[in-house]
Every structure is written in C-alpha cells, then in structure tokens.
Design a protein around this motif. Structure first.
Motif, PDB file in Angstrom:
ATOM      1  N   PHE A  34       0.813  -1.207   0.000  1.00  0.00           N
ATOM      2  CA  PHE A  34       0.000   0.000   0.000  1.00  0.00           C
ATOM      3  C   PHE A  34       0.855   1.269   0.000  1.00  0.00           C
ATOM      4  CE2 PHE A  34      -3.040  -2.960   2.119  1.00  0.00           C
ATOM      5  CZ  PHE A  34      -4.065  -2.872   1.195  1.00  0.00           C
ATOM      6  N   ASP A  35       1.808   1.342   0.946  1.00  0.00           N
ATOM      7  CA  ASP A  35       2.433   2.636   1.184  1.00  0.00           C
ATOM      8  C   ASP A  35       3.499   3.018   0.159  1.00  0.00           C
ATOM      9  OD1 ASP A  35       4.485   0.997   2.096  1.00  0.00           O
ATOM     10  OD2 ASP A  35       4.313   1.589   4.199  1.00  0.00           O
ATOM     11  N   VAL A  36       4.217   2.074  -0.419  1.00  0.00           N
ATOM     12  CA  VAL A  36       5.233   2.446  -1.402  1.00  0.00           C
ATOM     13  C   VAL A  36       4.613   3.072  -2.644  1.00  0.00           C
ATOM     14  CG1 VAL A  36       7.038   1.582  -2.939  1.00  0.00           C
ATOM     15  CG2 VAL A  36       6.971   0.852  -0.546  1.00  0.00           C
ATOM     16  N   PRO A  37       3.593   2.467  -3.264  1.00  0.00           N
ATOM     17  CA  PRO A  37       3.009   3.128  -4.455  1.00  0.00           C
ATOM     18  C   PRO A  37       2.384   4.495  -4.148  1.00  0.00           C
ATOM     19  CG  PRO A  37       2.355   0.815  -4.352  1.00  0.00           C
ATOM     20  CD  PRO A  37       2.999   1.143  -3.044  1.00  0.00           C
ATOM     21  N   VAL A  38       1.687   4.627  -3.020  1.00  0.00           N
ATOM     22  CA  VAL A  38       1.037   5.916  -2.750  1.00  0.00           C
ATOM     23  C   VAL A  38       2.064   6.979  -2.366  1.00  0.00           C
ATOM     24  CG1 VAL A  38       0.503   5.590  -0.283  1.00  0.00           C
ATOM     25  CG2 VAL A  38      -0.983   6.994  -1.700  1.00  0.00           C
ATOM     26  N   LEU A  39       3.120   6.608  -1.667  1.00  0.00           N
ATOM     27  CA  LEU A  39       4.160   7.579  -1.338  1.00  0.00           C
ATOM     28  C   LEU A  39       4.927   8.008  -2.591  1.00  0.00           C
ATOM     29  CD1 LEU A  39       5.512   6.205   2.052  1.00  0.00           C
ATOM     30  CD2 LEU A  39       4.383   8.406   1.667  1.00  0.00           C
ATOM     31  N   ALA A  40       5.163   7.079  -3.512  1.00  0.00           N
ATOM     32  CA  ALA A  40       5.819   7.457  -4.763  1.00  0.00           C
ATOM     33  C   ALA A  40       4.985   8.481  -5.522  1.00  0.00           C
ATOM     34  CB  ALA A  40       6.054   6.209  -5.629  1.00  0.00           C
ATOM     35  N   GLU A  41       3.668   8.298  -5.509  1.00  0.00           N
ATOM     36  CA  GLU A  41       2.778   9.273  -6.152  1.00  0.00           C
ATOM     37  C   GLU A  41       2.785  10.593  -5.395  1.00  0.00           C
ATOM     38  OE1 GLU A  41       0.049  11.146  -8.536  1.00  0.00           O
ATOM     39  OE2 GLU A  41       0.941   9.196  -8.939  1.00  0.00           O
ATOM     40  N   ALA A  42       2.706  10.549  -4.053  1.00  0.00           N
ATOM     41  CA  ALA A  42       2.629  11.777  -3.246  1.00  0.00           C
ATOM     42  C   ALA A  42       3.903  12.594  -3.355  1.00  0.00           C
ATOM     43  CB  ALA A  42       2.349  11.424  -1.795  1.00  0.00           C
ATOM     44  N   LEU A  43       5.057  11.944  -3.361  1.00  0.00           N
ATOM     45  CA  LEU A  43       6.328  12.667  -3.359  1.00  0.00           C
ATOM     46  C   LEU A  43       6.641  13.282  -4.716  1.00  0.00           C
ATOM     47  CD1 LEU A  43       8.398  10.232  -1.121  1.00  0.00           C
ATOM     48  CD2 LEU A  43       7.638  12.548  -0.524  1.00  0.00           C
ATOM     49  N   GLY A  44       5.846  12.965  -5.705  1.00  0.00           N
ATOM     50  CA  GLY A  44       5.976  13.626  -6.997  1.00  0.00           C
ATOM     51  C   GLY A  44       5.093  14.844  -7.135  1.00  0.00           C
ATOM     52  N   ARG A  45       4.398  15.218  -6.067  1.00  0.00           N
ATOM     53  CA  ARG A  45       3.477  16.357  -6.093  1.00  0.00           C
ATOM     54  C   ARG A  45       3.970  17.449  -5.142  1.00  0.00           C
ATOM     55  NH1 ARG A  45      -2.604  14.703  -6.826  1.00  0.00           N
ATOM     56  NH2 ARG A  45      -2.422  12.903  -8.213  1.00  0.00           N
ATOM     57  N   PRO A  46       3.612  18.719  -5.411  1.00  0.00           N
ATOM     58  CA  PRO A  46       4.020  19.831  -4.535  1.00  0.00           C
ATOM     59  C   PRO A  46       3.102  19.966  -3.325  1.00  0.00           C
ATOM     60  CG  PRO A  46       2.814  20.696  -6.407  1.00  0.00           C
ATOM     61  CD  PRO A  46       2.928  19.206  -6.635  1.00  0.00           C
ATOM     62  N   LEU A  47       3.102  18.972  -2.451  1.00  0.00           N
ATOM     63  CA  LEU A  47       2.239  18.980  -1.275  1.00  0.00           C
ATOM     64  C   LEU A  47       2.904  19.731  -0.126  1.00  0.00           C
ATOM     65  CD1 LEU A  47       1.239  15.200  -1.437  1.00  0.00           C
ATOM     66  CD2 LEU A  47      -0.115  17.138  -2.212  1.00  0.00           C
ATOM     67  N   ALA A  48       2.089  20.164   0.835  1.00  0.00           N
ATOM     68  CA  ALA A  48       2.618  20.878   1.999  1.00  0.00           C
ATOM     69  C   ALA A  48       3.350  19.937   2.944  1.00  0.00           C
ATOM     70  CB  ALA A  48       1.493  21.581   2.743  1.00  0.00           C
ATOM     71  N   TYR A  49       2.898  18.696   3.013  1.00  0.00           N
ATOM     72  CA  TYR A  49       3.457  17.759   3.997  1.00  0.00           C
ATOM     73  C   TYR A  49       3.117  16.348   3.538  1.00  0.00           C
ATOM     74  CZ  TYR A  49       3.926  15.369   8.591  1.00  0.00           C
ATOM     75  OH  TYR A  49       4.270  14.535   9.622  1.00  0.00           O
ATOM     76  N   VAL A  50       4.117  15.468   3.594  1.00  0.00           N
ATOM     77  CA  VAL A  50       3.902  14.035   3.340  1.00  0.00           C
ATOM     78  C   VAL A  50       4.496  13.277   4.508  1.00  0.00           C
ATOM     79  CG1 VAL A  50       4.296  12.083   1.791  1.00  0.00           C
ATOM     80  CG2 VAL A  50       4.053  14.391   0.841  1.00  0.00           C
ATOM     81  N   GLY A  51       3.666  12.527   5.225  1.00  0.00           N
ATOM     82  CA  GLY A  51       4.129  11.777   6.388  1.00  0.00           C
ATOM     83  C   GLY A  51       3.723  10.333   6.308  1.00  0.00           C
ATOM     84  N   ALA A  52       4.454   9.492   7.021  1.00  0.00           N
ATOM     85  CA  ALA A  52       4.138   8.060   7.037  1.00  0.00           C
ATOM     86  C   ALA A  52       4.415   7.509   8.422  1.00  0.00           C
ATOM     87  CB  ALA A  52       4.945   7.307   5.987  1.00  0.00           C
TER      88      ALA A  52
END
Length: 389
Positions: A271-289
C-alpha cells in the motif's frame, strides 16, 4: 467570520438581530489573526473570539451598543499601562470593525457561505462607514459572478476587480479607495480559500485519530483504504469523505495543491510504497508516514528502487510526528499535528520555555490604498496576512 456565518444566518432567518465584530488588522503580536470574529445575538449569546480573552468583554459591549443604535463602530485596542484598563497584554494592537447584520448583508453573507461550502474560492467585501455613518453595503465575489453592491457603481467596478485578484487566497485586508473627495471609502476584504485537504491512507485506529485532529485543525479530511470492511463512515465520523480504493490509484486521480497534506498510516509495502511514490511527486505541503525506523529504512530503499529521487525522499516525514513520547493513537495524532503546525509555520517544534523571541508570527494584515474608483482593473498585488486553516 467564515466559521460563524452559519450561526449568523440562522439567527437572521429567525428574525433575531445580531452583530458581527471582525478583526481587520493586527500590528505586532496578537492572539488571533485578521478575519477572527465574534457574533453577538440580541439575547446576549456570543460566539467566536477576537482576542483570545484580552478585550473580549469590551468588544462584546461594543456589539451590544451597535445592536441598540444601529451605528457601526471601528475601534483599535493596544497595550495598556493601566492594570484596570482594557488592552492587549501581549503588547500588540488590533483594529476591530463592529456592525449589525442587516438583510442585504445577510443575503451577501449567505451567498459567500454557499460558495465556501461548495469548496469554491470566494471573497466577502464589506464597506466600513465613516464614524457616525450607517452600515454600508456588502459584496460576495466568486469566479463567475457576484452578489451585492457597495452603493456606488464606480466603486463596485474597482472592488470587483480587486476581489477577483484575491480569489484562492486566505487573507483579510482593508483597502482605501481614492474617489476624489475627503472621505475616502474603506473596504474590508475577506478572502476565503477552500479548506486545505488532508488525505489519510489507511483505516485503523491511528488513522481515525489523525482524521479527527485534522478536522479539528480545519482540514477537509478524506480517508482512503482498499479494505471495505474497515473503511466505513461509522469508523471515521470526523472525515468528510470515506473512500474504498487502492490508495495510489485514488491519489493519482485526485486533484491536490501545495496546501494539501498526505498521511500514510498502512506501514504495509504493497500500500504505502506506491502511494508515497505518487505523493512525493506532487508539490504537497506535507507528506508523512507511520511506522518504525526499520519499516522506514525498508520503505526508503523500495521508494528509491521505484525511481523516487533523493530530493523527493528528503521531503518525507517518517516516522511522522514530533518526539513527544506518544504511544496511543490519540497521542500519535497530537505528535503528527504538532509537526504539521511547526512545518507549516517554519518553526522547529522546540519548547517555548527554552526559546527567546516572539511566540506568534507578527505583522498580520495591512491597510492597502486602492486605486481611484471606476478606473478599471487593478494590477496584481500581494495579499496581506498569512495563510490560515
């Protein structure tokens, strides 16, 4: 003002007079930012706050006076050297505008509230009358329309142009317009951006606690997990949306902006590797796990193998949260929220008792001089104040 709008409209619909007190500018350190408001019902009920306590009683009495007289007030509060005088103990200064809510203002406020509820950017503009004058007009402005008037067609053109430049911001500003006469009209602009999004991936007790504290902080909360058994509205009562889908697939099809926050709570590689790969390619304010240090080390290796760059990996807050000694889901949510607020404000998250300098950001809100009314579109200018949630 935005949070109080439903209450004001409910009172107005019931025929009950009420008044609104709004913070329009802050100089130096003050408890609340421009846009903070208090509404006062004719029966004495008060909701909201303008100062966190320092001058609440004085503003409440002003609102009661405005209800009795119908005359709006514009007042300033600053530090007081007299222990018995009304003032701000924090040393700052605030300007407060108090007005009774009349039918025309209520209609405009209702339009602004409906636009905000539909997650559309909107700007609410209210005329600040001269001392002793009656309440002025109001205008709500959104992308493809507007409602209301300042009372002057030429001034309306200038105000609409300036308001449209503020769409999508989250600021409060006072503008003064040069109309060629001695009493230059002042306008209170409140730009309401849609709530920032908090996307929580995972459907466990920690996710429930994070969604609750996210809603408390003012985020529009979405919880997403591929397991339908656990991903139900009953388990996540504070979420605005509960979605059954694979996290990476949902995020790939979802619009985000640079205020959005992603929290991955699954600590399961599929679950977390594919969604984090997608999230870290976006200009988000914060990405946490969430996860242990061992889980994080494995996750970093797999994200690198998936093509995530070192620069993108450096944006990942994992294990997420500040070092508070948290263990329960609720404590973990507090740890996450503390890190999120610190990251948003550029602070280090250390104990205030160990630091010097200002506790709060200073200089919220400015008074801006506009162009002459009716002279056409204004040039773009930076908005005043800081983004809020």
């Amino acid at each position: 003002m935005r949070d109080l709008a439903p209450h004001v409209l409910e009172w107005q619909a019931a025929g009950a007079p009420c008044a609104i007190a709004s913070v329009v500018a802050v100089r130096g350190s003050a408890p609340l930012r421009p846009g903070a408001a208090m509404c006062v019902h004719a029966d004495g009920t008060a909701l909201g706050s303008v100062s966190g306590g320092c001058v609440e009683a004085a503003v409440y009495e002003l609102a009661r006076e405005v209800l009795a007289s119908g005359e709006p007030r514009f007042v300033s509060f600053g530090p007081s050297g007299d222990v018995f005088a009304v003032g701000l103990t924090c040393g700052g200064e605030i300007d407060v505008f108090v007005q009774a809510v009349e039918d025309d203002t209520a209609r405009v406020l209702a339009a602004a509230h409906l636009a905000a509820a539909a997650r559309r950017p909107v700007v609410l503009v209210r005329v600040i009358p001269e001392p002793g004058g009656r309440a002025g007009g109001a205008v709500a402005v959104w992308e493809n329309g507007h409602l209301g008037s300042t009372g002057s067609p030429g001034l309306d053109l200038a105000v609409l142009a300036d308001a449209r430049l503020m769409l999508g911001q989250d600021t409060t500003t006072v503008r003064t317009y040069d109309n060629g006469v001695r009493a230059e009209p002042r306008m209170l602009f409140e730009a309401w951006a849609p709530q920032p999004r908090l996307l929580v991936f995972g459907a466990d007790a920690h996710a429930a606690a994070v969604s609750g504290i996210g809603a408390f902080l003012g985020y529009h909360v979405t919880v997403c997990d591929a397991r339908a058994t656990f991903t139900t509205p009953e388990r996540f009562p504070h979420a605005d949306e509960v979605v059954v889908d694979w996290p990476h697939r949902y995020l790939a099809g979802t619009r985000t902006d640079d205020r959005a926050v992603v929290c991955v709570m699954t600590h399961d590689a599929k679950f977390d590797v594919p969604v984090l790969a997608e999230a870290l390619g976006r200009p988000l304010a914060y990405v946490g796990a969430l996860g242990s240090r061992r889980t994080q080390a494995r996750r970093v290796r797999e994200l690198a193998e998936a093509g995530v760059s070192p620069e993108a990996l450096a944006r990942l807050h994992a294990p997420m949260g500040l070092d508070l000694g948290a263990s329960t889901p609720q404590e973990t949510a507090v740890s996450f929220a503390a890190e999120l607020v610190a990251a948003r404000s550029g602070r280090g998250g250390r104990s205030l008792s160990l630091l010097d300098g200002p506790i709060r950001p200073t200089g919220h809100g400015v008074v801006v001089r506009g162009r002459p009314a009716g002279t056409g579109p204004a040039p773009a200018r930076a908005g005043a104040g800081l983004p809020s949630v």
